[in-house]
Structures are given as structure tokens and as C-alpha cells.
Write a protein that holds these residues in place. Sequence first.
Motif, short mmCIF file in Angstrom:
data_model
loop_
_atom_site.label_atom_id
_atom_site.label_comp_id
_atom_site.label_asym_id
_atom_site.label_seq_id
_atom_site.Cartn_x
_atom_site.Cartn_y
_atom_site.Cartn_z
N GLY A 66 -11.86 -1.29 -3.79
CA GLY A 66 -10.62 -1.75 -4.41
C GLY A 66 -10.84 -2.34 -5.78
O GLY A 66 -9.88 -2.78 -6.41
N ASP A 82 -1.26 -2.47 -1.08
CA ASP A 82 -0.88 -1.72 0.12
C ASP A 82 0.10 -0.61 -0.24
O ASP A 82 -0.02 0.53 0.22
N ARG A 85 -1.70 2.20 -2.06
CA ARG A 85 -2.45 3.04 -1.12
C ARG A 85 -1.53 3.99 -0.38
O ARG A 85 -1.89 5.15 -0.11
N GLU A 86 -0.36 3.51 -0.01
CA GLU A 86 0.60 4.37 0.68
C GLU A 86 1.11 5.47 -0.26
O GLU A 86 1.31 6.61 0.16
N ARG A 131 -7.05 5.58 -9.51
CA ARG A 131 -8.30 6.25 -9.17
C ARG A 131 -9.33 6.10 -10.25
O ARG A 131 -10.52 5.93 -9.97
N VAL A 136 -8.03 2.84 -5.73
CA VAL A 136 -7.78 3.64 -4.52
C VAL A 136 -8.67 4.87 -4.56
O VAL A 136 -9.15 5.27 -5.61
#
Length: 137
Positions: A66, A82, A85-86, A131, A136
Motif C-alpha cells: 500500500g 478501501d 481497491r474496490e 498502481r 494498489v
Amino acid sequence: MRKQLVAYGMSLAAGTAALQWLDYQRLVRSHAGDIYVFLIAIAFLALGVYLGARVFGKSGHVVIDGNPRALEALGISPRELDVLREIAAGRSNKEIAARLNVSPNTVKTHIARLFEKLGAKRRTDAINRARELGIVS
């Protein structure tokens, strides 16, 4: 009469089995070299699959922690992480809201803040930027 039929059937079955055994023996003797080559090929195939799984099975993927420094520098909260990430998993706002037990409006707010913090205009831009920073996977 019934015993005679059963005995006759059994003798025919035994004769057929004997003929099949002899045919099998002839096949094995006439093609012994081919059978050995086939068995050796199967053994090498099994060995190749085993070694390939051992050598190449462990992918060298990087464990992403992370990037705490980037998270801190950008000011991304754990809940926004969160949501990010989703988004990276390809979920819609409604799916994210259901998974995180929040309203879709809250998800929209988190996404808007993520766009600001990551300097993105679209979801794909935000994911690519995250990224690049190692936030992530």
C-alpha cells in the motif's frame, strides 16, 4: 437345462478371454518398442510438468503493502484506500457501497476525493496512478 446354459456361457466367456489374452500378447510382442517409447514419453512428460510447476509455479509477483509513504503524502484515508481497491477490482459504485456497507453517495464522495488527491479525471486514471505509486496491485 439352466445349468447347461450357464456352463456353456461360462466356457464361451473363458474362451473369449483366452483369445483376447493371446491377441494382447501378440500385440505386446510385435509392438514392444513402441510401447516402451510411449511409456518413456509419458514419464518425461510427467517429469516436465512436475519440474515446470516447481520452477515456474511460484510467480514472482510483488507483494504490495500500500506504499504508506505515498498514502501519507497524498492524505488518502483507510476508507478511501478501501474504495480505491474496490475500484481497481472493477466494481461499480453500488457494488462498492454494498461491500463496504455505506451509501452510494458516500462512495461517490470518496471517489471524488480520490480523483482530487491522485490528480485523475476518470477511474482508469486513478487506478493507473495508484498502481504507479504502488498503492494498489
